[in-house]
Scaffold this motif. Structure first.
Motif, mmCIF file in Angstrom:
data_model
loop_
_atom_site.group_PDB
_atom_site.id
_atom_site.type_symbol
_atom_site.label_atom_id
_atom_site.label_comp_id
_atom_site.label_asym_id
_atom_site.label_seq_id
_atom_site.Cartn_x
_atom_site.Cartn_y
_atom_site.Cartn_z
ATOM 1 N N GLU A 7 -64.155 88.258 38.879
ATOM 2 C CA GLU A 7 -64.547 87.865 37.530
ATOM 3 C C GLU A 7 -66.057 87.979 37.342
ATOM 4 O OE1 GLU A 7 -62.462 87.128 34.919
ATOM 5 O OE2 GLU A 7 -61.063 87.968 36.386
ATOM 6 N N ARG A 8 -66.800 87.630 38.355
ATOM 7 C CA ARG A 8 -68.254 87.721 38.254
ATOM 8 C C ARG A 8 -68.708 89.177 38.173
ATOM 9 N NH1 ARG A 8 -71.617 83.200 41.253
ATOM 10 N NH2 ARG A 8 -70.353 82.097 39.715
ATOM 11 N N GLN A 9 -68.061 90.041 38.946
ATOM 12 C CA GLN A 9 -68.393 91.463 38.873
ATOM 13 C C GLN A 9 -68.076 92.034 37.491
ATOM 14 O OE1 GLN A 9 -66.041 92.689 42.274
ATOM 15 N NE2 GLN A 9 -67.877 93.049 43.532
ATOM 16 N N LYS A 10 -66.977 91.582 36.896
ATOM 17 C CA LYS A 10 -66.630 92.028 35.544
ATOM 18 C C LYS A 10 -67.721 91.620 34.549
ATOM 19 C CE LYS A 10 -61.606 91.803 36.171
ATOM 20 N NZ LYS A 10 -60.363 91.091 35.766
ATOM 21 N N SER A 11 -68.254 90.431 34.757
ATOM 22 C CA SER A 11 -69.308 89.957 33.846
ATOM 23 C C SER A 11 -70.562 90.818 33.967
ATOM 24 C CB SER A 11 -69.636 88.497 34.153
ATOM 25 O OG SER A 11 -68.520 87.662 33.892
ATOM 26 N N TRP A 12 -70.978 91.123 35.192
ATOM 27 C CA TRP A 12 -72.163 91.949 35.369
ATOM 28 C C TRP A 12 -71.925 93.371 34.860
ATOM 29 C CZ3 TRP A 12 -76.659 89.948 35.805
ATOM 30 C CH2 TRP A 12 -76.852 88.740 36.463
ATOM 31 N N LEU A 13 -70.725 93.880 35.015
ATOM 32 C CA LEU A 13 -70.393 95.204 34.466
ATOM 33 C C LEU A 13 -70.478 95.171 32.944
ATOM 34 C CD1 LEU A 13 -69.436 98.102 35.006
ATOM 35 C CD2 LEU A 13 -67.077 97.249 34.907
ATOM 36 N N THR A 14 -70.026 94.069 32.348
ATOM 37 C CA THR A 14 -70.127 93.910 30.890
ATOM 38 C C THR A 14 -71.582 93.905 30.444
ATOM 39 O OG1 THR A 14 -68.059 92.645 30.823
ATOM 40 C CG2 THR A 14 -69.570 92.386 28.956
ATOM 41 N N LEU A 15 -72.414 93.166 31.156
ATOM 42 C CA LEU A 15 -73.843 93.123 30.824
ATOM 43 C C LEU A 15 -74.477 94.510 30.886
ATOM 44 C CD1 LEU A 15 -74.705 89.906 32.828
ATOM 45 C CD2 LEU A 15 -75.221 90.200 30.404
ATOM 46 N N GLY A 16 -74.199 95.232 31.955
ATOM 47 C CA GLY A 16 -74.769 96.566 32.101
ATOM 48 C C GLY A 16 -74.278 97.526 31.039
ATOM 49 N N SER A 17 -73.002 97.441 30.688
ATOM 50 C CA SER A 17 -72.433 98.348 29.681
ATOM 51 C C SER A 17 -73.039 98.095 28.310
ATOM 52 C CB SER A 17 -70.909 98.182 29.632
ATOM 53 O OG SER A 17 -70.331 98.506 30.879
ATOM 54 N N LEU A 18 -73.207 96.836 27.965
ATOM 55 C CA LEU A 18 -73.803 96.507 26.673
ATOM 56 C C LEU A 18 -75.244 97.012 26.589
ATOM 57 C CD1 LEU A 18 -72.417 92.891 26.214
ATOM 58 C CD2 LEU A 18 -71.818 94.891 24.831
ATOM 59 N N TRP A 19 -75.979 96.899 27.677
ATOM 60 C CA TRP A 19 -77.371 97.345 27.655
ATOM 61 C C TRP A 19 -77.464 98.863 27.544
ATOM 62 C CZ3 TRP A 19 -81.259 99.720 30.797
ATOM 63 C CH2 TRP A 19 -82.563 99.482 30.343
ATOM 64 N N LEU A 20 -76.588 99.577 28.224
ATOM 65 C CA LEU A 20 -76.576 101.038 28.103
ATOM 66 C C LEU A 20 -76.190 101.463 26.691
ATOM 67 C CD1 LEU A 20 -74.978 102.068 31.520
ATOM 68 C CD2 LEU A 20 -77.374 102.295 30.824
ATOM 69 N N LEU A 21 -75.261 100.732 26.081
ATOM 70 C CA LEU A 21 -74.907 101.012 24.686
ATOM 71 C C LEU A 21 -76.117 100.825 23.782
ATOM 72 C CD1 LEU A 21 -72.874 101.525 22.387
ATOM 73 C CD2 LEU A 21 -72.338 99.062 22.453
ATOM 74 N N LEU A 22 -76.892 99.789 24.036
ATOM 75 C CA LEU A 22 -78.099 99.555 23.248
ATOM 76 C C LEU A 22 -79.067 100.729 23.363
ATOM 77 C CD1 LEU A 22 -79.994 97.729 21.591
ATOM 78 C CD2 LEU A 22 -80.691 96.650 23.735
ATOM 79 N N LEU A 23 -79.265 101.237 24.567
ATOM 80 C CA LEU A 23 -80.172 102.379 24.746
ATOM 81 C C LEU A 23 -79.641 103.621 24.032
ATOM 82 C CD1 LEU A 23 -81.378 102.191 28.458
ATOM 83 C CD2 LEU A 23 -82.515 101.380 26.390
ATOM 84 N N LEU A 24 -78.333 103.815 24.059
ATOM 85 C CA LEU A 24 -77.739 104.958 23.361
ATOM 86 C C LEU A 24 -78.012 104.868 21.863
ATOM 87 C CD1 LEU A 24 -75.904 107.473 23.236
ATOM 88 C CD2 LEU A 24 -73.947 105.913 23.092
ATOM 89 N N LEU A 25 -77.800 103.715 21.274
ATOM 90 C CA LEU A 25 -78.053 103.544 19.848
ATOM 91 C C LEU A 25 -79.532 103.716 19.528
ATOM 92 C CD1 LEU A 25 -75.749 100.473 19.076
ATOM 93 C CD2 LEU A 25 -75.316 102.871 18.520
ATOM 94 N N ALA A 26 -80.393 103.297 20.453
ATOM 95 C CA ALA A 26 -81.836 103.406 20.232
ATOM 96 C C ALA A 26 -82.302 104.847 20.154
ATOM 97 C CB ALA A 26 -82.592 102.673 21.347
ATOM 98 N N ALA A 27 -81.530 105.768 20.722
ATOM 99 C CA ALA A 27 -81.926 107.177 20.737
ATOM 100 C C ALA A 27 -81.467 107.924 19.485
ATOM 101 C CB ALA A 27 -81.360 107.860 21.973
ATOM 102 N N LEU A 28 -80.767 107.243 18.573
ATOM 103 C CA LEU A 28 -80.128 107.933 17.456
ATOM 104 C C LEU A 28 -80.932 107.930 16.165
ATOM 105 C CD1 LEU A 28 -76.404 106.773 17.876
ATOM 106 C CD2 LEU A 28 -77.482 108.893 18.668
ATOM 107 N N ARG A 29 -82.095 107.313 16.162
ATOM 108 C CA ARG A 29 -82.820 107.216 14.884
ATOM 109 C C ARG A 29 -84.314 107.392 15.098
ATOM 110 N NH1 ARG A 29 -85.341 102.263 14.152
ATOM 111 N NH2 ARG A 29 -84.883 100.722 15.776
ATOM 112 N N PRO A 30 -85.020 107.806 14.057
ATOM 113 C CA PRO A 30 -86.487 107.919 14.131
ATOM 114 C C PRO A 30 -87.133 106.550 13.973
ATOM 115 C CG PRO A 30 -85.735 108.518 11.951
ATOM 116 C CD PRO A 30 -84.489 108.264 12.753
#
Length: 522
Positions: A7-30
């Motif tokens: 369960e703890r590993q799932k939580s850290w995987l969730t944290l990492g996935s959300l942060w990578l999603l944030l970086l992806l969205l950050a690359a989409l706009r000027p």
């Protein structure tokens, strides 16, 4: 052999996935203007100039905020190059820290499941997906305010006397909050904690804080820059603390006047739809067969509500209000929302599918916003003009601007010299509001040499006769029309670029017909 994740590993995987999603969205706009263009360029100029003491906008001192954001931006740009994502990495890292602090705190005082749900709620909200990549001071200061509150709260809850290590970490977080945006980095954690300690009858523990070592750590982190800036600029303290902080809080003449209920709407927009589950905590307990209450000490519930109510009330008092000021309350609101979900929804049929659906809905909204923002803001940005200028100009060329200030142009064009800004400056000092003109002439008051970039419109006519000059103005500005030497070089979506006529070679494209970007490589 494949083993299932804990369960703890799932939580850290969730944290990492959300942060990578944030970086992806950050690359989409000027860059958004004015904020991202302004603050991003201050960071770029700091890197280019090598002056890490004085934040500068167009070469002029810019003391609206302390320098932590600019220092981190300059380091990121030096590492990853001059681009939007390198700028947005700074607020994104702070947003990630906010998420991690929420997770570690929530799992300590509640359960792993509630902690992960709180992380998912915050991580799929507009707070994280949009605010977490927006280049300004709001996410950094919100993060350090949150870290300070968590650290001090855990320190006070450790026993009859506060945990010294956690308290020192709280002092350090306050120092970084002050370097992020000034006095609110201290005032807001202090306000929340004092009210909470009085409410829970723990205030006497304040006497046992490691005041000597804590204040020494705070001073070591926060004070050197303020002291050095004051030594170099004697009016610095008055400008930053009285003018930019106290007066902005108490005066009614600044931008963005809003009604008292503005932040209630802001919470809905920033934390939709999860904010409504936080309100579920205010209901009376439902009759059986609702499951037993989620385990969480009443002191922690009190902290979360005081955290939200005190800060929202504090920012609702001034006439000027901005959405980003609500960011500091989001960790507490996320934990309350996760508790509200467990209380009212989690035990129902298909609750899991509903939760996933709401998460995906929020991610979809954020994705659409990022994809559409470039079109919506096209006429306000000078990115196209900057690209044309970068392709055609030499580093030694002089750029004149008038009519408005193109905040994003220096960043995208990577100019090496400040632009010469043409304006009736004596009149601007008398009548300018809280905008770009005031930012520039107030900065000029700190540095007489740098102030030479602020000139009268009369210099444009002789500048047209010399090679290596450019003039940028909003569409519709007629200042250069009819002046000898100036010819249209590029027509952008919202700005126009003129070149001094003597610099145009015979083989250059006809200025009036030059509608496409000149091909170039850097």
């Amino acid at each position: 052999m494949i083993t299932s994740l804990s369960e703890r590993q799932k939580s850290w995987l969730t944290l990492g996935s959300l942060w990578l999603l944030l970086l992806l969205l950050a690359a989409l706009r000027p860059l958004a203007v004015p904020d991202e263009g302004r603050y991003g360029e201050v960071g770029r100029w700091m890197l280019q100039s090598g002056d890490w003491l004085t934040p500068r906008l167009n070469g002029l001192p810019f003391f609206h905020k302390p320098p932590l954001l600019y220092w981190l931006q300059a380091m990121s740009l030096a590492t990853f190059g001059i681009n939007e994502v390198a700028l947005r990495l700074v607020p994104a890292l702070h947003a990630g820290l906010m998420l991690v602090a929420l997770y570690l705190s929530a799992r300590t005082i509640s359960t792993e499941a509630i902690a992960r749900r709180a992380v998912l709620m915050l991580g799929t909200s507009m707070t994280f997906l949009v605010g977490g990549q927006y280049v300004n001071h709001d996410m950094p200061v919100a993060t350090w305010i949150g870290v300070a509150i968590w650290c001090f709260a855990f320190a006070f809850m450790a026993g009859d006397k506060p945990n010294a290590l956690l308290a020192r970490l709280g002092f350090a977080a306050c120092a970084l909050g002050m370097l992020s945006k000034g006095l609110i980095g201290i005032a807001l954690p202090g306000m929340v904690l004092v009210i909470w300690l009085l409410w829970t009858r723990q205030f006497k523990k304040v006497l046992y804080l490691p005041w000597l070592s804590g204040l020494a750590l705070f001073a070591l982190i926060a004070l050197p820059w303020f002291v050095l800036a004051q030594q170099k600029y004697p009016s610095f303290f008055d400008y930053m603390f009285v003018g930019q902080q106290f007066n902005r809080y108490t005066a009614t003449t600044y931008n963005n006047p809003q009604p008292w209920w503005f932040y209630l709407l802001a919470l809905v927009l920033l934390f939709f739809p999860w904010v409504f589950f936080a309100l579920n905590q205010l209901r009376r307990p439902a009759p059986a067969p609702v499951p037993a209450a989620v385990p969480l000490a009443q002191a922690w519930r009190s902290l979360c509500w005081i955290w939200v109510v005190a800060i929202i009330t504090f920012f609702s008092i001034p006439n000027s209000k901005l959405v980003g000021y609500a960011l500091p309350v989001m960790p507490a609101l996320a934990l309350l929302a996760a508790l509200g979900w467990e209380r009212g929804i989690a035990y129902r049929a298909r609750a899991g599918q509903l939760f996933v659906g709401l998460c995906l809905l929020n991610i979809g909204i954020a994705l659409v916003l990022m994809l559409k923002v470039a079109d919506v803001t096209r006429t306000g940005r000078a990115q196209d003009i900057a690209q044309a200028l970068a392709c055609a100009a030499q580093p030694s060329d002089t750029v004149y601007v008038s009519g408005k200030y193109p905040y994003d142009l220096p960043f995208y064009a990577q100019t090496r010299k400040p632009m010469v800004v043409l304006e009736d400056w004596p009149a601007a000092r008398q009548h300018a509001g809280d905008g770009w003109q005031r930012e520039l002439f107030e900065g000029a008051d700190f540095d007489a040499q740098a102030a030479k970039v602020l000139q009268s419109p009369q210099v444009l006519a002789p500048a047209g006769a010399a090679a290596g000059n450019w003039f940028v103005a909003p569409t519709g500005n007629k200042m250069a029309e009819g002046l000898a030497g100036w010819k249209l070089f590029y027509q952008g979506a919202g700005w126009v670029l003129y070149q001094s006529g003597s610099a145009l070679a015979p083989e250059s494209p006809k200025a009036a017909e030059h509608k496409g970007l000149p091909g170039c490589k850097h």
